[in-house]
Design a protein around this motif. Structure first.
Motif, PDB file in Angstrom:
ATOM      1  N   LEU A   9      47.916  71.583  33.650  1.00 33.99           N
ATOM      2  CA  LEU A   9      49.086  70.716  33.432  1.00 33.99           C
ATOM      3  C   LEU A   9      49.289  69.774  34.618  1.00 33.99           C
ATOM      4  CD1 LEU A   9      51.608  73.236  31.799  1.00 33.99           C
ATOM      5  CD2 LEU A   9      50.284  71.430  30.674  1.00 33.99           C
ATOM      6  N   TYR A  10      49.057  70.277  35.836  1.00 32.65           N
ATOM      7  CA  TYR A  10      49.129  69.410  37.020  1.00 32.65           C
ATOM      8  C   TYR A  10      48.032  68.353  36.958  1.00 32.65           C
ATOM      9  CZ  TYR A  10      52.633  72.145  39.581  1.00 32.65           C
ATOM     10  OH  TYR A  10      53.800  72.744  39.984  1.00 32.65           O
ATOM     11  N   PHE A  11      46.877  68.739  36.464  1.00 30.08           N
ATOM     12  CA  PHE A  11      45.765  67.804  36.261  1.00 30.08           C
ATOM     13  C   PHE A  11      46.179  66.714  35.263  1.00 30.08           C
ATOM     14  CE2 PHE A  11      41.340  69.048  37.720  1.00 30.08           C
ATOM     15  CZ  PHE A  11      40.832  67.761  37.732  1.00 30.08           C
ATOM     16  N   PHE A  12      46.878  67.127  34.173  1.00 25.62           N
ATOM     17  CA  PHE A  12      47.379  66.168  33.185  1.00 25.62           C
ATOM     18  C   PHE A  12      48.345  65.172  33.827  1.00 25.62           C
ATOM     19  CE2 PHE A  12      46.531  69.284  29.557  1.00 25.62           C
ATOM     20  CZ  PHE A  12      45.519  68.512  29.023  1.00 25.62           C
ATOM     21  N   ALA A  13      49.237  65.688  34.671  1.00 24.67           N
ATOM     22  CA  ALA A  13      50.205  64.812  35.353  1.00 24.67           C
ATOM     23  C   ALA A  13      49.467  63.760  36.187  1.00 24.67           C
ATOM     24  CB  ALA A  13      51.130  65.648  36.242  1.00 24.67           C
ATOM     25  N   ALA A  14      48.431  64.200  36.889  1.00 24.25           N
ATOM     26  CA  ALA A  14      47.632  63.266  37.686  1.00 24.25           C
ATOM     27  C   ALA A  14      46.924  62.254  36.791  1.00 24.25           C
ATOM     28  CB  ALA A  14      46.602  64.039  38.510  1.00 24.25           C
ATOM     29  N   LEU A  15      46.445  62.713  35.626  1.00 26.14           N
ATOM     30  CA  LEU A  15      45.771  61.815  34.680  1.00 26.14           C
ATOM     31  C   LEU A  15      46.707  60.694  34.226  1.00 26.14           C
ATOM     32  CD1 LEU A  15      43.519  61.000  32.697  1.00 26.14           C
ATOM     33  CD2 LEU A  15      44.375  62.745  31.122  1.00 26.14           C
ATOM     34  N   LEU A  16      47.947  61.049  33.916  1.00 23.00           N
ATOM     35  CA  LEU A  16      48.918  60.027  33.481  1.00 23.00           C
ATOM     36  C   LEU A  16      49.197  59.022  34.583  1.00 23.00           C
ATOM     37  CD1 LEU A  16      51.424  62.268  31.465  1.00 23.00           C
ATOM     38  CD2 LEU A  16      49.759  60.644  30.550  1.00 23.00           C
ATOM     39  N   ILE A  17      49.287  59.514  35.823  1.00 24.90           N
ATOM     40  CA  ILE A  17      49.516  58.605  36.950  1.00 24.90           C
ATOM     41  C   ILE A  17      48.328  57.667  37.115  1.00 24.90           C
ATOM     42  CG2 ILE A  17      49.805  58.464  39.464  1.00 24.90           C
ATOM     43  CD1 ILE A  17      51.266  61.193  39.280  1.00 24.90           C
ATOM     44  N   VAL A  18      47.118  58.217  37.065  1.00 24.06           N
ATOM     45  CA  VAL A  18      45.901  57.405  37.205  1.00 24.06           C
ATOM     46  C   VAL A  18      45.812  56.383  36.072  1.00 24.06           C
ATOM     47  CG1 VAL A  18      43.374  57.475  37.100  1.00 24.06           C
ATOM     48  CG2 VAL A  18      44.613  59.155  38.477  1.00 24.06           C
ATOM     49  N   THR A  19      46.199  56.800  34.858  1.00 23.73           N
ATOM     50  CA  THR A  19      46.086  55.918  33.687  1.00 23.73           C
ATOM     51  C   THR A  19      47.050  54.741  33.760  1.00 23.73           C
ATOM     52  OG1 THR A  19      45.421  57.781  32.279  1.00 23.73           O
ATOM     53  CG2 THR A  19      46.242  55.816  31.168  1.00 23.73           C
TER      54      THR A  19
END
Length: 429
Positions: free
Chosen positions: A409-419
């Motif tokens: 889930l933390y990885f997902f949060a980072a993905l949204l920021i990167v996107t």
């Protein structure tokens, strides 16, 4: 033959457990076999396979594989862990955080997620368990943090994306630095939260860190200096223009060999043959997948699949934010069921024209794609990192996945920021 039928045959081959490379080969040959007038005959497919892998940038892949294996055999991961444990060990979640930072640094050496999990996990998981940390938590942490190996440069998936898109591999490496460090930071935040919630065995932890402090800072730094210099030399050669990524990969092989043989003396001359055999066995399947993926992507281009999919998506998703969300969901699903290399080589020619049409930078999209597929390393059913970690501790894959879910889930949060914040990827360019 309709493109839908080709994809359907490819999926069926995967479902019935035909290897990915052979499945891609079958799907590549079928359109020409069914329709003799179709350009992509069997001869064309074979030429595409051989021509596709005749690439100077791709030479970096076997070199980084070999370098990673030499460093794993040479105990480089232990040297890295010791220096980070010395500085961080006494703090809350200090040892788990040291594991994450070790994965970051080792990823900057090997360029591979499974290699990072194997090298760092085989050494750190027993240490964490000895200090009283939960076996499942320790295994899950290494499995997820190992995903940083494909985001922190040099990264094998970035080389693949550069090959498929024509983007600069050096720029991709630079663009991966901030996202990789950010994800590593978020994993450390979760580790601190977990340790505060579940507690730590302070006595065992301080005893372990005490042994490092007894050595003294200078001794620890002396032992770790050459290991710490590995990513600096590799990336420094690339970013100063001294060497291309491929040449830097070769430098990393010789550097790893020299420090393992003559400085740390952790491998012998007689071990080199075994290391070479292991490297060939690791790279040969990747090479076959590479060749078949390139042929398949060229056949799809001849069938005008990228143009048709691009036109359909742009007609139905005109909003840039919605389009990015849809592509993220699609890439996450692909990452769960397909290995990174064929996914990048097949999907990049299809998706890149779509994102460029709405003004997304190719380098930014490359980072988004690789972060998505990195999550696939720790999600069933493929989840390569989960299987590697499971082989180290005998914890069932699904139990590791369950324990890893909060970290994902933390990885997902980072993905949204990167996107949605392109500057995260493009700030250093």
């Amino acid at each position: 033959m309709p493109a839908v039928v080709v994809f359907l045959i490819f999926v069926i081959c995967l479902i019935i457990a035909i290897p990915v490379s052979i499945s891609l080969g079958i799907a590549s040959v079928l359109p020409g076999a069914v329709d003799p007038s179709f350009t992509a005959s069997g001869t064309y497919v074979i030429r595409s396979m051989l021509g596709g892998i005749d690439s100077f940038p791709l030479l970096a892949v076997p070199m980084f594989v070999l370098s990673g294996i030499i460093m794993a055999r040479g105990g480089i991961s232990r040297k890295l862990f010791d220096v980070f444990a010395y500085f961080m060990g006494k703090r809350t979640a200090g040892m788990p955080c040291a594991v994450v930072v070790t994965c970051l640094f080792y990823g900057a050496i090997s360029g591979s997620a499974p290699a990072t999990v194997a090298a760092v996990g085989s050494m750190t998981i027993p240490i964490l368990m000895e200090m009283g940390y939960d076996k499942k938590f320790s295994t899950a942490l290494v499995a997820v943090a190992g995903g940083l190996g494909v985001i922190i440069p040099p990264s094998i998936p970035f080389i693949m994306y550069g090959t498929a898109s024509g983007a600069s591999v050096s720029d991709l490496f630079i663009a991966g630095i901030i996202p990789g460090v950010m994800i590593g930071g978020l994993l450390m935040v979760y580790a601190i939260y977990y340790c505060k919630k579940h507690g730590e065995d302070q006595e065992k932890k301080l005893a372990m860190v005490g042994k490092l402090h007894d050595k003294g800072l200078l001794r620890v730094l002396k032992d770790s200096a050459f290991a710490l210099l590995s990513p600096v030399i590799i990336l420094g050669c690339i970013y100063t223009g001294v060497a291309s990524p491929t040449e830097a990969a070769v430098i990393s092989v010789f550097y790893a060999l020299i420090i393992s043989l003559f400085v740390y003396k952790s491998i012998k001359i007689r071990d080199i043959w075994t290391i070479m055999v292991e490297a060939i066995r690791t790279y040969a399947p990747i090479l076959f997948i590479l060749a078949a993926s390139i042929a398949f992507s060229r056949v799809l281009t001849l069938m005008q699949v990228p143009q048709e999919i691009s036109a359909w998506i742009l007609a139905h998703f005109t909003n840039k934010i919605v389009l990015l969300l849809v592509l993220n969901v699609f890439l996450l699903i692909v990452g769960m069921v397909m290995d990174t290399t064929p996914a990048i080589l097949i999907l990049t020619p299809i998706l890149l024209p779509i994102v460029e049409a709405v003004g997304i930078h190719p380098i930014h999209f490359g980072i988004v794609m690789v972060v998505n597929l990195a999550i696939g390393f720790v999600t069933p059913p493929i989840g390569v990192n989960l299987f590697v970690a499971s082989s180290l501790t005998d914890v069932p894959v699904m139990e590791i996945a369950k324990k890893a879910m909060p970290m994902i889930l933390y990885f997902f949060a980072a993905l949204l920021i990167v996107t949605f914040v392109p500057a995260v990827s493009l700030a250093l360019l």
